[in-house]
Design a protein around this motif. Structure first.
Motif, short mmCIF file in Angstrom:
data_model
loop_
_atom_site.label_atom_id
_atom_site.label_comp_id
_atom_site.label_asym_id
_atom_site.label_seq_id
_atom_site.Cartn_x
_atom_site.Cartn_y
_atom_site.Cartn_z
N ALA A 100 0.83 -1.21 0.00
CA ALA A 100 0.00 0.00 0.00
C ALA A 100 0.86 1.26 0.00
N LEU A 101 2.03 1.19 0.64
CA LEU A 101 2.93 2.34 0.72
C LEU A 101 3.92 2.40 -0.44
N GLY A 102 3.92 1.38 -1.28
CA GLY A 102 4.83 1.35 -2.42
C GLY A 102 6.28 1.11 -2.04
N ILE A 103 6.51 0.35 -0.96
CA ILE A 103 7.88 0.10 -0.51
C ILE A 103 8.19 -1.40 -0.41
N SER A 104 7.46 -2.22 -1.12
CA SER A 104 7.67 -3.67 -1.06
C SER A 104 9.10 -4.07 -1.39
N ASP A 105 9.72 -3.33 -2.28
CA ASP A 105 11.09 -3.64 -2.70
C ASP A 105 12.14 -3.21 -1.67
N LEU A 106 11.72 -2.58 -0.58
CA LEU A 106 12.67 -2.07 0.41
C LEU A 106 12.66 -2.86 1.72
N ARG A 137 15.98 -3.78 3.46
CA ARG A 137 16.95 -2.71 3.75
C ARG A 137 16.85 -2.25 5.21
N LYS A 138 17.94 -1.68 5.69
CA LYS A 138 17.98 -1.05 7.01
C LYS A 138 17.63 0.42 6.83
N PRO A 139 17.13 1.09 7.87
CA PRO A 139 16.75 2.50 7.75
C PRO A 139 17.86 3.40 7.21
N GLY A 140 19.11 3.13 7.55
CA GLY A 140 20.22 3.95 7.08
C GLY A 140 20.46 3.85 5.57
N GLN A 141 19.83 2.87 4.93
CA GLN A 141 19.98 2.69 3.49
C GLN A 141 18.83 3.32 2.71
N LEU A 142 17.99 4.09 3.40
CA LEU A 142 16.80 4.67 2.78
C LEU A 142 16.90 6.18 2.69
N SER A 143 16.19 6.76 1.72
CA SER A 143 16.06 8.21 1.65
C SER A 143 15.11 8.66 2.76
N GLY A 144 15.07 9.97 3.02
CA GLY A 144 14.16 10.49 4.04
C GLY A 144 12.70 10.16 3.75
N GLY A 145 12.30 10.29 2.49
CA GLY A 145 10.92 9.98 2.12
C GLY A 145 10.60 8.51 2.30
N GLN A 146 11.57 7.64 1.95
CA GLN A 146 11.36 6.21 2.14
C GLN A 146 11.24 5.89 3.64
N GLN A 147 12.06 6.52 4.45
CA GLN A 147 11.98 6.29 5.89
C GLN A 147 10.62 6.70 6.44
N GLN A 148 10.12 7.83 5.96
CA GLN A 148 8.83 8.32 6.45
C GLN A 148 7.70 7.38 6.06
N ARG A 149 7.73 6.87 4.82
CA ARG A 149 6.69 5.92 4.41
C ARG A 149 6.82 4.65 5.22
#
Length: 143
Positions: free
Chosen positions: A122-128, A131-143
């Motif tokens: 639903a959030l469009g982050i299935s491919d993530l 990953r660990k939070p440090g490997q994400l962009s700010g927007g990805q972390q927020q989602r």
């Protein structure tokens, strides 16, 4: 996910500070709602009341059609996410999403992995999910 209904919900803090004034709204199962407004307009207070962290001064909160005003937070199938997010850096995205679900008593009949997958989709982050939070962009972390 939980359907949320507010019926004429108000919150008055000590000193007669009116934070929320007779709010009525409905968020159906599977819908996302974003509350926007200036600082101090009651957005966080509404979320805190739905999550059970604040008691409404007046009105009714229904979760999946059931009266929830008196339910403690742990008995609600609801949570809130703060704008300044707190992710566990040692956990993957999937583990961060699933952590509160493992602590809860009900997931709408879903297994935790299924609920995590549905939410990530639903959030469009299935491919993530790995990953660990440090490997994400700010927007990805927020989602």
């Amino acid at each position: 996910m939980t359907a949320v209904t507010l019926k004429n919900v108000s919150k008055v803090f000590p000193g007669e500070t009116l934070a929320v004034d007779s709010l009525s709204m409905e968020v159906n199962h599977g819908e996302f709602l974003v509350l926007l407004g200036p600082s101090g307009c009651g957005k966080s207070t509404v979320l805190r009341m739905v999550a059970g962290l604040e008691a409404p001064s007046d009105g009714e909160i229904l979760l999946d059609g059931e009266y929830a005003n008196d339910l403690p937070p742990r008995e609600r199938n609801a949570a809130m996410i703060f704008q300044t997010f707190a992710l566990y850096p040692h956990m993957s995205v999937g583990e961060n999403i699933g952590f509160p679900l493992k602590l809860g008593k009900k997931n709408g009949g879903q297994s935790v992995p299924q609920a995590v997958g549905d939410m990530a989709g639903a959030l469009g982050i299935s491919d993530l999910l790995e990953r660990k939070p440090g490997q994400l962009s700010g927007g990805q972390q927020q989602r």
